[in-house]
Design a protein around this motif. Structure first.
Motif, PDB file in Angstrom:
ATOM      1  N   THR A  49       0.847  -1.197   0.000  1.00  0.00           N
ATOM      2  CA  THR A  49       0.000   0.000   0.000  1.00  0.00           C
ATOM      3  C   THR A  49       0.882   1.247   0.000  1.00  0.00           C
ATOM      4  OG1 THR A  49      -1.601   1.292   1.250  1.00  0.00           O
ATOM      5  CG2 THR A  49      -0.198  -0.148   2.531  1.00  0.00           C
ATOM      6  N   SER A  50       0.385   2.309  -0.650  1.00  0.00           N
ATOM      7  CA  SER A  50       1.155   3.563  -0.684  1.00  0.00           C
ATOM      8  C   SER A  50       0.550   4.623   0.217  1.00  0.00           C
ATOM      9  CB  SER A  50       1.212   4.103  -2.121  1.00  0.00           C
ATOM     10  OG  SER A  50       1.938   3.217  -2.927  1.00  0.00           O
ATOM     11  N   ASP A  51      -0.616   4.355   0.788  1.00  0.00           N
ATOM     12  CA  ASP A  51      -1.295   5.360   1.614  1.00  0.00           C
ATOM     13  C   ASP A  51      -0.962   5.199   3.094  1.00  0.00           C
ATOM     14  OD1 ASP A  51      -2.452   6.297  -0.617  1.00  0.00           O
ATOM     15  OD2 ASP A  51      -4.477   5.550  -0.184  1.00  0.00           O
ATOM     16  N   MET A  52      -0.727   6.289   3.753  1.00  0.00           N
ATOM     17  CA  MET A  52      -0.544   6.276   5.210  1.00  0.00           C
ATOM     18  C   MET A  52      -1.610   7.181   5.825  1.00  0.00           C
ATOM     19  SD  MET A  52       2.589   7.596   7.548  1.00  0.00           S
ATOM     20  CE  MET A  52       3.874   6.504   7.033  1.00  0.00           C
ATOM     21  N   THR A  53      -2.600   6.563   6.473  1.00  0.00           N
ATOM     22  CA  THR A  53      -3.687   7.343   7.060  1.00  0.00           C
ATOM     23  C   THR A  53      -3.325   7.703   8.492  1.00  0.00           C
ATOM     24  OG1 THR A  53      -5.238   6.085   5.725  1.00  0.00           O
ATOM     25  CG2 THR A  53      -6.167   7.344   7.565  1.00  0.00           C
ATOM     26  N   MET A  54      -3.305   9.010   8.786  1.00  0.00           N
ATOM     27  CA  MET A  54      -3.035   9.466  10.160  1.00  0.00           C
ATOM     28  C   MET A  54      -4.379   9.875  10.755  1.00  0.00           C
ATOM     29  SD  MET A  54       0.314  11.801   9.492  1.00  0.00           S
ATOM     30  CE  MET A  54       1.466  11.245  10.714  1.00  0.00           C
ATOM     31  N   ILE A  55      -4.677   9.399  11.953  1.00  0.00           N
ATOM     32  CA  ILE A  55      -5.964   9.731  12.582  1.00  0.00           C
ATOM     33  C   ILE A  55      -5.711  10.449  13.907  1.00  0.00           C
ATOM     34  CG2 ILE A  55      -8.222   8.833  13.239  1.00  0.00           C
ATOM     35  CD1 ILE A  55      -7.702   6.353  11.703  1.00  0.00           C
ATOM     36  N   GLU A  56      -6.455  11.533  14.087  1.00  0.00           N
ATOM     37  CA  GLU A  56      -6.369  12.261  15.359  1.00  0.00           C
ATOM     38  C   GLU A  56      -7.428  11.726  16.313  1.00  0.00           C
ATOM     39  OE1 GLU A  56      -6.284  16.650  14.490  1.00  0.00           O
ATOM     40  OE2 GLU A  56      -6.277  15.838  12.461  1.00  0.00           O
ATOM     41  N   PRO A  57      -7.222  11.850  17.622  1.00  0.00           N
ATOM     42  CA  PRO A  57      -8.292  11.493  18.547  1.00  0.00           C
ATOM     43  C   PRO A  57      -9.533  12.300  18.151  1.00  0.00           C
ATOM     44  CG  PRO A  57      -6.263  11.935  19.733  1.00  0.00           C
ATOM     45  CD  PRO A  57      -6.012  12.312  18.315  1.00  0.00           C
ATOM     46  N   GLY A  58     -10.680  11.643  18.087  1.00  0.00           N
ATOM     47  CA  GLY A  58     -11.871  12.309  17.557  1.00  0.00           C
ATOM     48  C   GLY A  58     -12.183  11.833  16.157  1.00  0.00           C
ATOM     49  N   GLY A  59     -11.170  11.307  15.461  1.00  0.00           N
ATOM     50  CA  GLY A  59     -11.431  10.642  14.193  1.00  0.00           C
ATOM     51  C   GLY A  59     -11.039  11.395  12.941  1.00  0.00           C
ATOM     52  N   ARG A  60     -10.571  12.674  13.050  1.00  0.00           N
ATOM     53  CA  ARG A  60     -10.218  13.383  11.824  1.00  0.00           C
ATOM     54  C   ARG A  60      -9.016  12.722  11.142  1.00  0.00           C
ATOM     55  NH1 ARG A  60      -8.938  19.809  11.495  1.00  0.00           N
ATOM     56  NH2 ARG A  60      -7.017  19.169  12.508  1.00  0.00           N
ATOM     57  N   ARG A  61      -9.117  12.562   9.833  1.00  0.00           N
ATOM     58  CA  ARG A  61      -8.083  11.810   9.120  1.00  0.00           C
ATOM     59  C   ARG A  61      -7.284  12.680   8.145  1.00  0.00           C
ATOM     60  NH1 ARG A  61     -11.073   6.056   7.668  1.00  0.00           N
ATOM     61  NH2 ARG A  61     -11.795   5.690   9.794  1.00  0.00           N
ATOM     62  N   SER A  62      -6.013  12.334   7.971  1.00  0.00           N
ATOM     63  CA  SER A  62      -5.166  12.922   6.932  1.00  0.00           C
ATOM     64  C   SER A  62      -4.480  11.744   6.257  1.00  0.00           C
ATOM     65  CB  SER A  62      -4.075  13.813   7.537  1.00  0.00           C
ATOM     66  OG  SER A  62      -4.636  14.795   8.377  1.00  0.00           O
ATOM     67  N   VAL A  63      -4.445  11.757   4.935  1.00  0.00           N
ATOM     68  CA  VAL A  63      -3.828  10.629   4.240  1.00  0.00           C
ATOM     69  C   VAL A  63      -2.588  11.110   3.496  1.00  0.00           C
ATOM     70  CG1 VAL A  63      -4.178   8.727   2.619  1.00  0.00           C
ATOM     71  CG2 VAL A  63      -6.105   9.591   3.978  1.00  0.00           C
ATOM     72  N   LEU A  64      -1.427  10.592   3.888  1.00  0.00           N
ATOM     73  CA  LEU A  64      -0.188  10.904   3.174  1.00  0.00           C
ATOM     74  C   LEU A  64       0.004   9.848   2.094  1.00  0.00           C
ATOM     75  CD1 LEU A  64       2.281  11.788   6.102  1.00  0.00           C
ATOM     76  CD2 LEU A  64       0.696  13.282   4.876  1.00  0.00           C
ATOM     77  N   GLY A  65       0.710  10.232   1.030  1.00  0.00           N
ATOM     78  CA  GLY A  65       0.945   9.265  -0.042  1.00  0.00           C
ATOM     79  C   GLY A  65       1.365   9.986  -1.299  1.00  0.00           C
ATOM     80  N   PRO A  66       1.706   9.226  -2.338  1.00  0.00           N
ATOM     81  CA  PRO A  66       2.285   9.827  -3.543  1.00  0.00           C
ATOM     82  C   PRO A  66       1.261  10.490  -4.456  1.00  0.00           C
ATOM     83  CG  PRO A  66       2.175   7.440  -3.764  1.00  0.00           C
ATOM     84  CD  PRO A  66       1.668   7.768  -2.388  1.00  0.00           C
ATOM     85  N   SER A  67       1.774  11.323  -5.368  1.00  0.00           N
ATOM     86  CA  SER A  67       0.952  11.982  -6.394  1.00  0.00           C
ATOM     87  C   SER A  67       1.695  11.817  -7.715  1.00  0.00           C
ATOM     88  CB  SER A  67       0.819  13.461  -6.062  1.00  0.00           C
ATOM     89  OG  SER A  67       2.099  14.068  -6.193  1.00  0.00           O
ATOM     90  N   TRP A  68       1.266  12.537  -8.749  1.00  0.00           N
ATOM     91  CA  TRP A  68       1.932  12.455 -10.056  1.00  0.00           C
ATOM     92  C   TRP A  68       3.248  13.238 -10.087  1.00  0.00           C
ATOM     93  CZ3 TRP A  68       2.662  17.273 -12.063  1.00  0.00           C
ATOM     94  CH2 TRP A  68       1.865  18.288 -11.508  1.00  0.00           C
ATOM     95  N   LEU A  69       3.502  14.074  -9.078  1.00  0.00           N
ATOM     96  CA  LEU A  69       4.711  14.906  -9.105  1.00  0.00           C
ATOM     97  C   LEU A  69       5.959  14.031  -9.008  1.00  0.00           C
ATOM     98  CD1 LEU A  69       3.738  17.890  -6.763  1.00  0.00           C
ATOM     99  CD2 LEU A  69       4.112  17.950  -9.238  1.00  0.00           C
TER     100      LEU A  69
END
Ligand SMILES: Cc1cc2nc3c(=O)[nH]c(=O)nc-3n(C[C@H](O)[C@H](O)[C@H](O)COP(=O)(O)OP(=O)(O)OC[C@H]3O[C@@H](n4cnc5c(N)ncnc54)[C@H](O)[C@@H]3O)c2cc1C
Length: 492
Positions: free
Chosen positions: A91-111
């Motif tokens: 997998t290339s996605d790394m999902t970061m979750i904050e307490p409370g559930g808000r998510r940020s997904v790190l991972g590659p793009s076309w750059l």
């Protein structure tokens, strides 16, 4: 031996230690035409990467989730050799979750690399603008070569490179220190820079994460099949107590609880504590005291995992990074290892470098983990916890403090026809399966050389991509062949 004549010509090698290092060396040597005996103290292969039936929960579990990355070219080479590379889920996605559930997904793009991760990083709500500016400055700083004689820790470097609390807590402590399994003050800057380059800068391919779809011992059973298929063998439940060298024969004789073993070449693929115990029972040799001194400077760090079975689905994510709490990583084992089947869900939580968590009584650790997990996944509150286990590995990984490379021996040992392997030897990599596999391949090359037949076994590093190929961007990536590790080389 079956097959065409090759480097080994049927000469004999004993490989002591059935971890990733020993298995990698043994399989490469068997492929090179040696007759190999892989000798393992325990009843199974895998070393520190193993699975077992936990008596408390009646389930086969990994002693801890083991992840690999695209940059782990030697581990991948070993998996390909034994036919299990297809068992890794990437997998290339790394999902970061904050307490409370808000998510940020790190991972590659076309750059192009090293910018490929930038768009999602800029969009990540887990970091403030200040955090992002601080992290951007730090990444740029770490693209410059770390001086080979640097004695600076990651913690010291971050302190003088203006990092925000958010960047420290949510990236450096959580992602990087946890990948290296130590406190930021105990991590050499060179090793931290290596992790940043490999996972985030060199290419999207290098940074993707792999997880075994099989329990670890099932994955590594492939090594047993490979060796026996090549006319070599695996001797389990056999602890090597001492080794004697007969220069006349020439041959090594190993004393084990399962009887004596003889071989022309010897590879000792042991963790440093086991190597230290064996040292007084090896022949006297110039250099043995130096090796003992190097071993004495090694130290281990703990990792804990908490295994939870719920009566229902908690999340559809395969894995996530959990921010601001004691639990660090969530792996959805029921999804990653679908052959497990069964109703409900099985999650594994990993707590890195946490001596405090390791000191908690098991029940308390489980209770705290479930409470924290509910802050990230509300479904936990209405789910029934069916069963649970905490696994504590006190001697999980070796530390990489500043100056550690001086204490990592090459594959050359103080004894004739005897070579060293193990994740802690000089590979330039931190304590990982990749380091173990690299060390095994380096030792196998050394055996071939000693047998009078050079053979390239070490898998090359992935070439940097995109802008990272431009002059001045790529650090020296020449593989270490028993000389100083790449991190210690002067780089352009
Ligand atoms: C909890 C935990 C989590 C981890 N997570 C990751 C991860 O996510 N990714 C990653 O890449 N790495 C991870 N690691 C690190 C990884 O497991 C190790 O770096 C790697 O497995 C080490 O392999 P090795 O062959 O060098 O040593 P070991 O695995 O320790 O193998 C040495 C073998 O020698 C045997 N032995 C010892 N003494 C004798 C004797 N006298 N005679 C015969 N045999 C003997 C031992 O039984 C053992 O099987 C983790 C480790 C732990 C413990």
């Amino acid at each position: 031996m079956r097959g065409a004549p090759t480097a080994g010509g049927g000469r004999t090698v004993a490989v002591v230690g059935g971890g990733v290092a020993g298995m990698s060396a043994a399989c490469a040597l068997a492929e090179a035409g040696f007759r190999v005996q892989l000798v393992e103290r325990r009843a199974f292969l895998g070393g520190r990467a193993y699975s077992f039936r936990h008596p408390g929960v009646g389930e086969v579990i990994d002693n801890c989730q083991h992840v690999l990355f695209g940059c782990c070219t030697n581990l991948d080479g070993f998996y390909r050799r034994i036919g299990v590379a297809g068992r890794i889920h990437w997998t290339s996605d790394m999902t970061m979750i904050e307490p409370g559930g808000r998510r940020s997904v790190l991972g590659p793009s076309w750059l192009p690399a090293p910018l490929h991760g930038l768009p999602r990083f800029l969009a990540a709500r887990a970091f403030t603008i200040g955090d992002k500016l601080a992290l951007g400055r730090a990444f740029r700083g770490l693209m410059r070569p770390v001086p080979p004689d640097s004695t600076e820790s990651l913690g010291e470097w971050l302190a003088r490179n203006g990092q925000t609390q958010g960047a420290l807590d949510r990236f450096w402590r959580l992602v990087i220190a946890s990948a290296l399994n130590a406190d930021i003050g105990s991590i050499s800057l060179a090793y931290a820079a290596k992790v940043i380059r490999e996972l985030f800068l060199n290419s999207a391919e290098a940074g993707r994460m792999g997880m075994s779809t099989l329990p670890l011992s099932d994955l590594y059973a492939g090594a047993n099949d490979f060796l026996t298929g090549k006319g070599s063998g695996v001797l389990l439940n056999a602890a090597v107590d001492s080794a004697a060298w007969d220069a006349g024969a020439p041959q090594w004789t190993l004393a084990t609880n399962a009887g004596a073993l003889e071989a022309e070449f010897l590879v000792l693929a042991l963790p440093f504590e086991a190597m230290s115990r064996l040292l007084p029972h090896m022949p006297q040799a110039e250099g043995a005291a130096g090796l003992a001194a190097q071993i004495a400077r090694q130290e281990h760090w703990p990792i804990c995992s908490v295994h939870l079975w719920f009566d229902r689905e908690i999340t559809t994510l395969d894995h996530a990074v959990l921010l601001d709490r004691e639990i660090h990583w969530m792996y959805n084992k029921g999804r990653i290892q679908p052959s497990r089947g069964g109703a409900g869900s099985y999650l594994e939580l990993v707590v890195s470098a946490s001596s405090a968590f390791a000191a908690l009584p098991g029940e308390k650790a489980i209770e705290q983990s479930v409470l924290e997990l509910a802050e990230f996944f509300p479904a936990v509150r209405s789910a029934k916890l069916v069963k649970a286990a905490r696994v504590k590995e006190v001697h999980a990984t070796f530390g990489v403090p500043p100056g550690i490379d001086e204490s990592r021996p090459s594959s050359v040992s103080p004894w004739p026809n005897c070579f060293l392997a193990g994740d802690w030897t000089a590979t330039g990599w931190p304590s990982t399966m990749e380091s173990a596999s690299r060390s095994g391949h380096l030792a196998a090359e050394a055996v071939c050389r000693a047998a009078g037949s050079e053979r390239a076994i070490l898998n090359p590093d992935l070439a940097p991509r995109g802008l990272m190929r431009l002059p001045g961007m790529a650090l020296s990536r020449s593989p270490s062949r028993g000389g100083p590790p790449p991190l210690a080389q002067k780089t352009g």
